[in-house]
Design a protein around this motif. Structure first.
Motif, PDB file in Angstrom:
ATOM      1  N   GLU A  38      25.941  61.374  -2.687  1.00 26.40           N
ATOM      2  CA  GLU A  38      27.178  60.780  -3.191  1.00 26.40           C
ATOM      3  C   GLU A  38      28.347  61.751  -3.031  1.00 26.40           C
ATOM      4  OE1 GLU A  38      23.858  58.532  -4.525  1.00 26.40           O
ATOM      5  OE2 GLU A  38      24.258  60.672  -4.861  1.00 26.40           O
ATOM      6  N   LEU A  41      29.330  61.726   0.702  1.00 30.91           N
ATOM      7  CA  LEU A  41      30.098  60.523   1.049  1.00 30.91           C
ATOM      8  C   LEU A  41      31.518  60.617   0.521  1.00 30.91           C
ATOM      9  CD1 LEU A  41      27.358  57.843   0.277  1.00 30.91           C
ATOM     10  CD2 LEU A  41      28.145  58.563   2.541  1.00 30.91           C
ATOM     11  N   GLU A  83      21.998  58.322   6.252  1.00 34.78           N
ATOM     12  CA  GLU A  83      22.708  57.839   5.071  1.00 34.78           C
ATOM     13  C   GLU A  83      24.168  57.520   5.388  1.00 34.78           C
ATOM     14  OE1 GLU A  83      21.741  57.034   2.130  1.00 34.78           O
ATOM     15  OE2 GLU A  83      19.693  57.801   2.065  1.00 34.78           O
ATOM     16  N   ASN A  86      24.288  54.218   7.083  1.00 35.52           N
ATOM     17  CA  ASN A  86      24.031  53.160   6.094  1.00 35.52           C
ATOM     18  C   ASN A  86      25.271  52.856   5.253  1.00 35.52           C
ATOM     19  OD1 ASN A  86      21.379  52.939   6.941  1.00 35.52           O
ATOM     20  ND2 ASN A  86      20.574  54.265   5.316  1.00 35.52           N
ATOM     21  N   ASN A  87      26.188  53.823   5.204  1.00 41.75           N
ATOM     22  CA  ASN A  87      27.423  53.647   4.441  1.00 41.75           C
ATOM     23  C   ASN A  87      28.638  53.465   5.358  1.00 41.75           C
ATOM     24  OD1 ASN A  87      27.073  54.202   1.283  1.00 41.75           O
ATOM     25  ND2 ASN A  87      25.555  55.412   2.405  1.00 41.75           N
TER      26      ASN A  87
END
Length: 245
Positions: A38, A41, A83, A86-87
């Motif tokens: 997190e 990101l 990841e 995926n985002n």
């Protein structure tokens, strides 16, 4: 007053729209940078918003402090890249390393292929307390092995502030210098900003990097710069295009 900045631009406004960052700590849970995916990101999206387009993230390799290795970093990079996709983050995201120049690194040079920024360019750092006694031996061995050393944040080594001839000596033996972008806005203090200004004025800065670790670093892009030598700072941003994918 050297760093009077009433009419200076905001740091975020100097970032080119296609900026390629070559120094950051975005792989989660691997050093003193991002702790979770997190965090990763959040930082990447924040950097994208101010113009960052490509990332070469550089976790520390520092024996007995951050015991990372090429294998550990590559495995973490693979998982993190997945990841990101995926985002819906499709920006180029590569992994190199920031190597501490110590005895362990001195021997590592001979044992394995180092993680490079591009081609044979390797990001290196040294202790903030003092340079290694065999600094120039390490640099020489690195070059004999076929690498080009890029010294991270030279402006932050306080022991060189009163001995600028050492900067000149490092440049003379072939070191490239990578300035931390936040040094321009005083994040590390006025003495570091003053050293950055000196290096820019004397055309010693080759590249720049965010060295982003956390949200506080990201928020500092909203500050005004305090440098006098703005044009060479802008040029250093453009030099980073060398590392384009």
């Amino acid at each position: 007053m050297i760093f009077f900045n009433k009419n200076k631009p905001f740091l975020k406004d100097l970032i080119p729209n296609d900026f390629i960052d070559i120094h950051s700590h975005l792989l989660p849970g691997i050093d003193d940078g991002a702790k979770t995916i997190e965090d990763t990101l959040f930082l990447i999206n924040g950097l994208k918003d101010i113009g960052f387009s490509e990332f070469i993230t550089t976790p520390h390799i520092f024996k007995n402090v951050w015991d990372n290795s090429r294998t550990i970093i590559e495995e973490k990079h693979t998982v993190t890249s997945s990841e990101l996709k995926n985002n819906s983050i499709t920006n180029s995201f590569k992994a190199a390393a920031e190597y501490m120049m110590d005895e362990s690194f001195y021997h590592l040079i001979e044992k394995e292929n180092l993680l490079v920024l591009k081609e044979n360019y390797v990001l290196v750092e040294m202790s903030y307390l003092y340079p290694p006694l065999n600094l120039y031996d390490i640099i020489f061995n690195l070059q004999v092995a076929g690498y080009n050393p890029v010294l991270a944040h030279p402006e932050r080594y306080n022991f060189y502030h009163s001995n600028v001839n050492e900067y000149k000596k490092l440049k003379k033996v072939g070191c490239r210098f990578q300035m931390n972008i936040l040094s321009s806005a005083g994040y590390y203090g006025p003495e570091v900003a003053k050293a950055a200004d000196y290096l820019l004025k004397n055309d010693m800065i080759d590249f720049v990097g965010s060295d982003v670790h956390h949200e506080k670093h990201l928020s500092f892009f909203d500050k005004k710069i305090i440098l006098k030598n703005i044009e060479p700072f802008k040029e250093a941003f453009q030099n980073n295009s060398f590392f384009k994918s």
